[in-house]
Design a protein around this motif. Structure first.
Motif, PDB file in Angstrom:
ATOM      1  N   ASP A   4       0.844  -1.182   0.000  1.00 32.02           N
ATOM      2  CA  ASP A   4       0.000   0.000   0.000  1.00 32.02           C
ATOM      3  C   ASP A   4       0.878   1.230   0.000  1.00 32.02           C
ATOM      4  OD1 ASP A   4       0.802   0.499   2.648  1.00 32.02           O
ATOM      5  OD2 ASP A   4      -0.721  -0.904   3.357  1.00 32.02           O
ATOM      6  N   LEU A   5       0.259   2.331   0.380  1.00 32.53           N
ATOM      7  CA  LEU A   5       0.973   3.607   0.340  1.00 32.53           C
ATOM      8  C   LEU A   5       2.125   3.633   1.332  1.00 32.53           C
ATOM      9  CD1 LEU A   5       0.344   5.862  -1.490  1.00 32.53           C
ATOM     10  CD2 LEU A   5      -0.855   7.003   0.361  1.00 32.53           C
ATOM     11  N   ARG A  15       9.196   6.344  -4.450  1.00 35.11           N
ATOM     12  CA  ARG A  15      10.129   5.274  -4.765  1.00 35.11           C
ATOM     13  C   ARG A  15       9.410   4.099  -5.430  1.00 35.11           C
ATOM     14  NH1 ARG A  15      12.506   5.359  -0.314  1.00 35.11           N
ATOM     15  NH2 ARG A  15      11.437   3.684   0.788  1.00 35.11           N
ATOM     16  N   GLY A  16       8.190   3.806  -4.934  1.00 35.41           N
ATOM     17  CA  GLY A  16       7.408   2.742  -5.546  1.00 35.41           C
ATOM     18  C   GLY A  16       7.012   3.076  -6.977  1.00 35.41           C
ATOM     19  N   LEU A  17       6.642   4.319  -7.204  1.00 35.42           N
ATOM     20  CA  LEU A  17       6.302   4.744  -8.561  1.00 35.42           C
ATOM     21  C   LEU A  17       7.512   4.641  -9.483  1.00 35.42           C
ATOM     22  CD1 LEU A  17       3.990   7.879  -8.129  1.00 35.42           C
ATOM     23  CD2 LEU A  17       3.408   5.717  -9.235  1.00 35.42           C
ATOM     24  N   TRP A  18       8.661   5.052  -8.983  1.00 34.55           N
ATOM     25  CA  TRP A  18       9.870   5.003  -9.803  1.00 34.55           C
ATOM     26  C   TRP A  18      10.258   3.556 -10.105  1.00 34.55           C
ATOM     27  CZ3 TRP A  18      12.479   7.797 -13.007  1.00 34.55           C
ATOM     28  CH2 TRP A  18      13.774   7.440 -13.358  1.00 34.55           C
ATOM     29  N   PHE A 121       2.236  -5.427  -5.503  1.00 29.81           N
ATOM     30  CA  PHE A 121       1.893  -4.343  -6.428  1.00 29.81           C
ATOM     31  C   PHE A 121       1.596  -3.057  -5.670  1.00 29.81           C
ATOM     32  CE2 PHE A 121      -1.373  -1.930  -8.744  1.00 29.81           C
ATOM     33  CZ  PHE A 121      -0.653  -1.650  -9.884  1.00 29.81           C
ATOM     34  N   PRO A 122       2.330  -1.964  -5.934  1.00 25.81           N
ATOM     35  CA  PRO A 122       2.033  -0.678  -5.272  1.00 25.81           C
ATOM     36  C   PRO A 122       0.802  -0.031  -5.890  1.00 25.81           C
ATOM     37  CG  PRO A 122       3.858  -0.415  -6.796  1.00 25.81           C
ATOM     38  CD  PRO A 122       3.500  -1.878  -6.827  1.00 25.81           C
ATOM     39  N   ARG A 123      -0.235   0.074  -5.137  1.00 25.59           N
ATOM     40  CA  ARG A 123      -1.518   0.543  -5.669  1.00 25.59           C
ATOM     41  C   ARG A 123      -1.476   1.991  -6.135  1.00 25.59           C
ATOM     42  NH1 ARG A 123      -2.112  -2.813  -1.385  1.00 25.59           N
ATOM     43  NH2 ARG A 123      -3.485  -4.619  -1.634  1.00 25.59           N
ATOM     44  N   ILE A 124      -0.475   2.747  -5.697  1.00 26.60           N
ATOM     45  CA  ILE A 124      -0.360   4.145  -6.127  1.00 26.60           C
ATOM     46  C   ILE A 124      -0.122   4.239  -7.624  1.00 26.60           C
ATOM     47  CG2 ILE A 124       2.137   4.320  -5.797  1.00 26.60           C
ATOM     48  CD1 ILE A 124      -0.523   6.994  -4.967  1.00 26.60           C
ATOM     49  N   CYS A 125       0.271   3.140  -8.252  1.00 26.11           N
ATOM     50  CA  CYS A 125       0.477   3.142  -9.703  1.00 26.11           C
ATOM     51  C   CYS A 125      -0.827   3.372 -10.453  1.00 26.11           C
ATOM     52  CB  CYS A 125       1.102   1.823 -10.164  1.00 26.11           C
ATOM     53  SG  CYS A 125       2.827   1.600  -9.688  1.00 26.11           S
ATOM     54  N   LEU A 126      -1.941   2.924  -9.886  1.00 27.76           N
ATOM     55  CA  LEU A 126      -3.213   3.041 -10.594  1.00 27.76           C
ATOM     56  C   LEU A 126      -3.627   4.494 -10.830  1.00 27.76           C
ATOM     57  CD1 LEU A 126      -5.249   0.107  -8.996  1.00 27.76           C
ATOM     58  CD2 LEU A 126      -3.975   0.159 -11.145  1.00 27.76           C
TER      59      LEU A 126
END
Length: 280
Positions: A4-5, A15-18, A121-126
């Motif tokens: 999660d976040l 960092r997760g987005l990158w 899976f980092p949900r912030i990607c959505l």
């Protein structure tokens, strides 16, 4: 932290987005390609559709129907024959971006239930995919519209750069609102249809296809004071039609609202991430 976040926001989130940037960009490319994968003209439709809209609003409305902005006399209209069409396009292009992000965001967690259930899976990607996909479509349409402004001699000049912070502010408002609705929609499925209906009413409550000047004073004050999209649409029209800078002071409350919605969205996202996987 990947599920999660996480508690380390915002550094961990960025960092997760990158880390998953290839996935995000690949998803945007696949989504764009899927829109025209079975079409004979293929990607050409991504240009033809917005081009048709620009022609309808700028040429047919302004030239064939002789429509002009209220309060502009015939002599002034002759000197600026495309003013009404540009005014319409400015408002509709800005609104369409906002509506597209909100509409996609409110259903993104349900649509991607399979990904949500993956622990790694980092949900912030959505939300990032939703925003980038909408901005890609908007960029094509607005790019063609900019070419029209240049070709017709209506380019606003350096004040055009003022649209960058307006675009950023509008995107933050849309993704904040859309993500809040998206999280709630997982637990209360009435939220999705409600948002869709609310967006339709919101469009007509925003001076886009009509000028605010035609409204009664009491109604006009209500719409302009409490409708954040009215201020954003006015900013687009100020730059593209009047060739003046937006009312930055008037946009300050919108910026505050956008920040609050983004914070609320991240809070709900973080608190309910585990429960969302169970609900889906």
């Amino acid at each position: 932290m990947n599920n999660d976040l996480s508690r380390a926001f915002p550094a961990a989130t960025l960092r997760g987005l990158w880390t998953y940037r290839d996935f995000v960009l690949g998803s945007v490319r696949r989504e764009f390609a899927s829109k025209t994968s079975n079409a004979v003209l293929g990607a050409s439709w991504s240009l033809l559709s917005p081009l048709a809209m620009i022609v309808v609003y700028t040429v047919i409305f302004a030239q064939v129907m002789h429509a002009r902005l209220p309060g502009v006399d015939a002599a002034a209209a002759e000197n600026a024959p495309y003013a009404y069409g540009i005014w319409l396009c400015a408002g509709i292009l800005g609104w369409n971006l906002f509506a597209a992000i909100v509409a996609r965001a409110q259903g993104m967690f349900i649509e991607q239930a399979g990904l949500i259930k993956k622990i790694s899976f980092p949900r912030i990607c959505l939300p990032a995919i939703v925003v980038l996909s909408a901005l890609l479509d908007f960029g094509i349409m607005f790019g063609l519209f900019t070419l029209f402004l240049l070709g017709s001699g209506n380019f606003p000049g350096w004040v055009f750069a003022a649209l960058a912070p307006v675009l950023l502010l509008q995107t933050l408002l849309a993704i904040g609102l859309g993500t809040v609705a998206g999280v709630l929609n997982v637990f209360f499925r009435d939220v999705g249809p409600f948002v869709s209906i609310a967006i339709q009413f919101w469009f007509w409550l925003t001076p886009i296809v009509y000028p605010a000047a035609i409204l009664p004073d009491s109604v006009r004050a209500l719409l302009l004071d409490w409708n954040p999209m009215a201020r954003l649409v006015a900013a687009w029209q100020d730059v593209l039609v009047a060739h003046t800078a937006p009312d930055w002071a008037g946009l300050a409350p919108v910026a505050l609202l956008a920040m609050l919605l983004c914070v609320l969205a991240l809070y709900l996202f973080r608190r309910r991430a585990g429960e969302m996987a169970d609900e889906l």
